[in-house]
Motif scaffolding. Structure first.
Motif, PDB file in Angstrom:
ATOM      1  N   PRO A 135      -4.518   7.923  -3.886  1.00 23.20           N
ATOM      2  CA  PRO A 135      -5.473   7.336  -2.947  1.00 23.20           C
ATOM      3  C   PRO A 135      -6.144   6.103  -3.531  1.00 23.20           C
ATOM      4  CG  PRO A 135      -6.407   9.274  -3.978  1.00 23.20           C
ATOM      5  CD  PRO A 135      -4.961   9.227  -4.395  1.00 23.20           C
ATOM      6  N   LYS A 136      -6.744   5.291  -2.661  1.00 26.69           N
ATOM      7  CA  LYS A 136      -7.473   4.124  -3.117  1.00 26.69           C
ATOM      8  C   LYS A 136      -8.597   4.553  -4.076  1.00 26.69           C
ATOM      9  CE  LYS A 136      -5.228   1.034  -0.767  1.00 26.69           C
ATOM     10  NZ  LYS A 136      -4.462  -0.016  -1.455  1.00 26.69           N
ATOM     11  N   THR A 140      -7.115   5.939   2.451  1.00 27.00           N
ATOM     12  CA  THR A 140      -8.203   5.008   2.203  1.00 27.00           C
ATOM     13  C   THR A 140      -9.533   5.664   2.524  1.00 27.00           C
ATOM     14  OG1 THR A 140      -8.137   4.200   4.467  1.00 27.00           O
ATOM     15  CG2 THR A 140      -6.716   3.069   2.866  1.00 27.00           C
ATOM     16  N   ARG A 141     -10.618   4.954   2.257  1.00 24.84           N
ATOM     17  CA  ARG A 141     -11.947   5.467   2.596  1.00 24.84           C
ATOM     18  C   ARG A 141     -12.074   5.677   4.108  1.00 24.84           C
ATOM     19  NH1 ARG A 141     -17.769   3.080   0.536  1.00 24.84           N
ATOM     20  NH2 ARG A 141     -19.037   3.929   2.213  1.00 24.84           N
ATOM     21  N   GLN A 142     -11.457   4.787   4.869  1.00 21.33           N
ATOM     22  CA  GLN A 142     -11.526   4.906   6.323  1.00 21.33           C
ATOM     23  C   GLN A 142     -10.823   6.183   6.807  1.00 21.33           C
ATOM     24  OE1 GLN A 142     -10.699   2.010   4.689  1.00 21.33           O
ATOM     25  NE2 GLN A 142     -12.774   1.167   5.037  1.00 21.33           N
ATOM     26  N   ARG A 196      -0.297   6.033   7.314  1.00 19.46           N
ATOM     27  CA  ARG A 196      -1.322   5.186   6.712  1.00 19.46           C
ATOM     28  C   ARG A 196      -1.569   5.633   5.279  1.00 19.46           C
ATOM     29  NH1 ARG A 196      -6.593   5.871  10.204  1.00 19.46           N
ATOM     30  NH2 ARG A 196      -7.407   4.561   8.494  1.00 19.46           N
ATOM     31  N   GLU A 226     -11.704   4.011  -4.422  1.00 18.69           N
ATOM     32  CA  GLU A 226     -13.015   4.376  -3.884  1.00 18.69           C
ATOM     33  C   GLU A 226     -13.013   5.708  -3.135  1.00 18.69           C
ATOM     34  OE1 GLU A 226     -10.994   1.761  -0.726  1.00 18.69           O
ATOM     35  OE2 GLU A 226     -11.153   1.840  -2.921  1.00 18.69           O
ATOM     36  N   VAL A 227     -11.834   6.273  -2.903  1.00 14.30           N
ATOM     37  CA  VAL A 227     -11.747   7.489  -2.097  1.00 14.30           C
ATOM     38  C   VAL A 227     -12.369   8.692  -2.810  1.00 14.30           C
ATOM     39  CG1 VAL A 227     -10.147   9.180  -1.090  1.00 14.30           C
ATOM     40  CG2 VAL A 227      -9.771   6.730  -0.750  1.00 14.30           C
ATOM     41  N   GLU A 243       0.846  -1.187   0.000  1.00 11.15           N
ATOM     42  CA  GLU A 243       0.000   0.000   0.000  1.00 11.15           C
ATOM     43  C   GLU A 243       0.885   1.242   0.000  1.00 11.15           C
ATOM     44  OE1 GLU A 243      -2.417  -0.689   3.502  1.00 11.15           O
ATOM     45  OE2 GLU A 243      -4.089  -1.226   2.208  1.00 11.15           O
ATOM     46  N   SER A 294      -2.311  11.290   6.582  1.00 12.23           N
ATOM     47  CA  SER A 294      -1.584  10.122   6.086  1.00 12.23           C
ATOM     48  C   SER A 294      -0.147  10.115   6.594  1.00 12.23           C
ATOM     49  CB  SER A 294      -1.616  10.110   4.557  1.00 12.23           C
ATOM     50  OG  SER A 294      -0.856   9.044   4.030  1.00 12.23           O
TER      51      SER A 294
END
Length: 226
Positions: free
Chosen positions: A173-174, A211-213, A208, A176-177, A3, A203
């Motif tokens: 970013p992922k 992500t969506r989280q 990290r 879905e973000v 990641e 981040s």
């Protein structure tokens, strides 16, 4: 695949034509920039909200036309003759409202650029009538100038803006973000910039990936009105 984590890298803003995403919110303004050789009276006013792309379009035009770009607040009377030898873009005109010397310098630049047969572009937020200019001759000439308006962003433009802002910071970013943010964020250019800055900082601080989280966490902790 590992990641991607955030790294404290410099942000590099892309201002070329290829980096300007076209949507219904800005297509008319871009078309007017593209048609610069036939501007009525040889001049154009470019307006829109903060961070709507006025500077980006000014650079696009400068690349096409060879124009020089100057901030209105930095313009002096002594620079007018040299600037007037070619096309000129004057950014953030409202910032000199109420400054007699700056407004006079801009008035003389306006007249001399057009007298020399060149083109001049002015940028600022809102309409010219709301710029607060006090020099009557300058105010009347700008109010009589054709205006190209950058509208508030639609979903497509907001998505593209977020992608560009992340790319400027060398972040991925992922997948879905982006749609998650578009459906929940403040729908403005300035809001998008502030949100990406906060996501980048979060981040880095938490080590990290974006992500969506993480996006949900940052959105939940935004200050009121941000």
């Amino acid at each position: 695949m590992a990641e991607q984590l955030g790294f404290d890298l410099p942000s590099r803003t892309a201002l070329g034509r290829d980096a300007f995403f076209v949507s219904p919110a800005n297509a008319v303004a871009l078309a007017m920039i593209d048609g610069w050789e036939s501007w009525a009276g040889g001049k154009l006013v470019l307006t829109g909200p903060e961070s709507a792309g006025k500077t980006h379009l000014a650079h696009v035009w400068a690349e096409m036309s060879g124009a020089r770009i100057v901030a209105a607040r930095d313009l002096t009377e002594a620079e007018v003759p040299a600037l007037a030898r070619g096309h000129v873009a004057v950014e953030d005109v409202p910032q000199i409202a109420g400054d007699p010397q700056a407004e006079t310098a801009l008035f003389h630049l306006h007249n001399l650029v057009l007298a020399e047969g060149h083109r001049i572009l002015f940028t600022g937020e809102a309409s010219v009538a709301q710029w607060g200019l006090s020099l009557p001759d300058l105010k009347s000439r700008l109010q009589g100038t054709t205006a190209a308006v950058l509208e508030a962003p639609d979903d497509a433009l907001l998505s593209a803006l977020l992608v560009k802002l992340f790319a400027d910071r060398q972040l991925s970013p992922k997948p879905e973000v982006i749609p998650y943010l578009v459906g929940r964020m403040d729908r403005s250019f300035a809001g998008a910039i502030a949100l990406v800055e906060r996501l980048d900082a979060a981040s880095l601080a938490q080590k990290r990936p974006i992500t969506r989280q993480l996006a949900a966490q940052v959105l939940d902790n935004l200050p009121e009105g941000a």
